[in-house]
Design an enzyme around this catalytic site. Sequence first.
Site, PDB file in Angstrom:
ATOM      1  N   TYR A  10     -45.624  31.253 -15.399  1.00  0.00           N
ATOM      2  CA  TYR A  10     -45.399  30.834 -16.782  1.00  0.00           C
ATOM      3  C   TYR A  10     -46.712  30.803 -17.542  1.00  0.00           C
ATOM      4  O   TYR A  10     -47.797  30.738 -16.959  1.00  0.00           O
ATOM      5  CB  TYR A  10     -44.731  29.450 -16.844  1.00  0.00           C
ATOM      6  CG  TYR A  10     -45.575  28.308 -16.315  1.00  0.00           C
ATOM      7  CD1 TYR A  10     -46.444  27.604 -17.145  1.00  0.00           C
ATOM      8  CD2 TYR A  10     -45.485  27.899 -14.976  1.00  0.00           C
ATOM      9  CE1 TYR A  10     -47.217  26.553 -16.671  1.00  0.00           C
ATOM     10  CE2 TYR A  10     -46.248  26.850 -14.490  1.00  0.00           C
ATOM     11  CZ  TYR A  10     -47.113  26.176 -15.335  1.00  0.00           C
ATOM     12  OH  TYR A  10     -47.870  25.145 -14.870  1.00  0.00           O
ATOM     13  N   CYS A  11     -46.599  30.869 -18.869  1.00  0.00           N
ATOM     14  CA  CYS A  11     -47.733  30.604 -19.755  1.00  0.00           C
ATOM     15  C   CYS A  11     -47.317  29.448 -20.660  1.00  0.00           C
ATOM     16  O   CYS A  11     -46.475  28.638 -20.264  1.00  0.00           O
ATOM     17  CB  CYS A  11     -48.139  31.848 -20.542  1.00  0.00           C
ATOM     18  SG  CYS A  11     -46.892  32.483 -21.681  1.00  0.00           S
ATOM     19  N   PHE A  12     -47.874  29.332 -21.839  1.00  0.00           N
ATOM     20  CA  PHE A  12     -47.560  28.160 -22.660  1.00  0.00           C
ATOM     21  C   PHE A  12     -46.144  28.208 -23.228  1.00  0.00           C
ATOM     22  O   PHE A  12     -45.367  27.272 -23.085  1.00  0.00           O
ATOM     23  CB  PHE A  12     -48.574  27.997 -23.792  1.00  0.00           C
ATOM     24  CG  PHE A  12     -48.327  26.749 -24.617  1.00  0.00           C
ATOM     25  CD1 PHE A  12     -48.425  25.499 -24.032  1.00  0.00           C
ATOM     26  CD2 PHE A  12     -47.983  26.833 -25.957  1.00  0.00           C
ATOM     27  CE1 PHE A  12     -48.191  24.341 -24.763  1.00  0.00           C
ATOM     28  CE2 PHE A  12     -47.746  25.686 -26.695  1.00  0.00           C
ATOM     29  CZ  PHE A  12     -47.848  24.439 -26.106  1.00  0.00           C
ATOM     30  N   SER A  63     -47.669  35.381 -20.129  1.00  0.00           N
ATOM     31  CA  SER A  63     -46.855  35.516 -18.921  1.00  0.00           C
ATOM     32  C   SER A  63     -46.191  36.886 -18.845  1.00  0.00           C
ATOM     33  O   SER A  63     -46.006  37.429 -17.754  1.00  0.00           O
ATOM     34  CB  SER A  63     -45.808  34.403 -18.854  1.00  0.00           C
ATOM     35  OG  SER A  63     -44.977  34.420 -19.992  1.00  0.00           O
ATOM     36  N   TYR A 109     -44.424  26.785 -20.249  1.00  0.00           N
ATOM     37  CA  TYR A 109     -44.796  25.381 -20.037  1.00  0.00           C
ATOM     38  C   TYR A 109     -44.121  24.467 -21.043  1.00  0.00           C
ATOM     39  O   TYR A 109     -43.630  23.392 -20.685  1.00  0.00           O
ATOM     40  CB  TYR A 109     -46.318  25.233 -20.145  1.00  0.00           C
ATOM     41  CG  TYR A 109     -46.774  23.794 -20.211  1.00  0.00           C
ATOM     42  CD1 TYR A 109     -46.973  23.059 -19.048  1.00  0.00           C
ATOM     43  CD2 TYR A 109     -46.991  23.167 -21.435  1.00  0.00           C
ATOM     44  CE1 TYR A 109     -47.369  21.737 -19.096  1.00  0.00           C
ATOM     45  CE2 TYR A 109     -47.388  21.840 -21.496  1.00  0.00           C
ATOM     46  CZ  TYR A 109     -47.576  21.130 -20.329  1.00  0.00           C
ATOM     47  OH  TYR A 109     -47.953  19.815 -20.384  1.00  0.00           O
TER      48      TYR A 109
END
Length: 361
Positions: free
Chosen positions: A96-98, A104, A126
């Site tokens: 995952y990323c933000f 991602s 996230y």
Amino acid sequence: MSELTQITDFTRLFTTDTPLIDTRAPIEFEQGAFPQSQNLSLMSNDEREKIGTCYKDKGQAQAIELGHKLVQGDVKNKRIEAWLQFIKNNPNGALYCFRGGLRSQITQQWIYEASSVNYPRIKGGYKALRRFLIDETNRIMQQITPIVIGGQTGCGKTLLLDKVNNMIDLEGLANHRGSAFGNATTPQPTQINFENALAVELIKKQHKTTLLFEDEGSNIGTVHIPDCVQAKTKQAELILLEANIEQRLKITMDVYVINMHNDFIMQDSIKGFDNFAQYWLRSLEKIQKRLGLERYKVLLKLLNNALLKYKEQGDYKDFYPVVEELLVNYYDPMYDYQIKKKMNRVAFKGNSDEVLAYLLD
């Protein structure tokens, strides 16, 4: 890029302890992440800052172009290698990323191009996971019936809770024992990490009819107990664990002297004792005003004598009068004051065996 797998079943992620790659920059990860995540970022803090500035000044297209310039060649290859090693060790994980956006997606695509592995990413990233955990904490606290275990300092509440499986160990999650002497040898989690870990525990145990909590204030060290948890536990049935002074002295000595000393030594064999001594001296200093200057001076003298004897002879017995004074004349009056306001909630009181029998009845 959009055809690669996305995950939307967040509950399963946490109930199965799915390993996660956090592709955000280290500074983001340090502020808060998830218990089973590892930070293998797409961009360093410096790269992220440069790309963010470019995005604000020149727009998304040029920011993406700059990103590809900054993360290429050996830099790119080393990051892909780190992801592939993680995937080899955790084939059933996710990333995952933000917000589940470009970072991602790019990571997922590079992994696929390098290995043909379709490693799933978290839809919404996230931010979506964090929102999910906050909402789940509120929902689960509304649906479960909490029972709170109280009792004097040193009576063994944590030892009791360790014997049941339907408990939420707030102090364990906070890495702090909830008093002036409650610091551990390692730092407390960030507020976000504490809340995330608590939410995961609640998700895993939400099927239980009742959950046991230790009686706490609004904070445990530097972390704040979520308001929804406080609201429910402050109205809950209260069970008081009772122990005589000899039992409390033994438990307190084990936890705050013997085990704490061993923890400091294990962490640093050279400076361990000095760190242990500083822990005791600083903790006593925290309560100086409450003790009053004269009592503080008496206890400080006793403590210094105890530390000296422990260091020179390995004998911790001189800690007993220090611990007994703190239990009987410092902590007990505060406990007596607080418990009077809660007596209408007390459903049972007894020793460890009696309380366990009551809980299992």
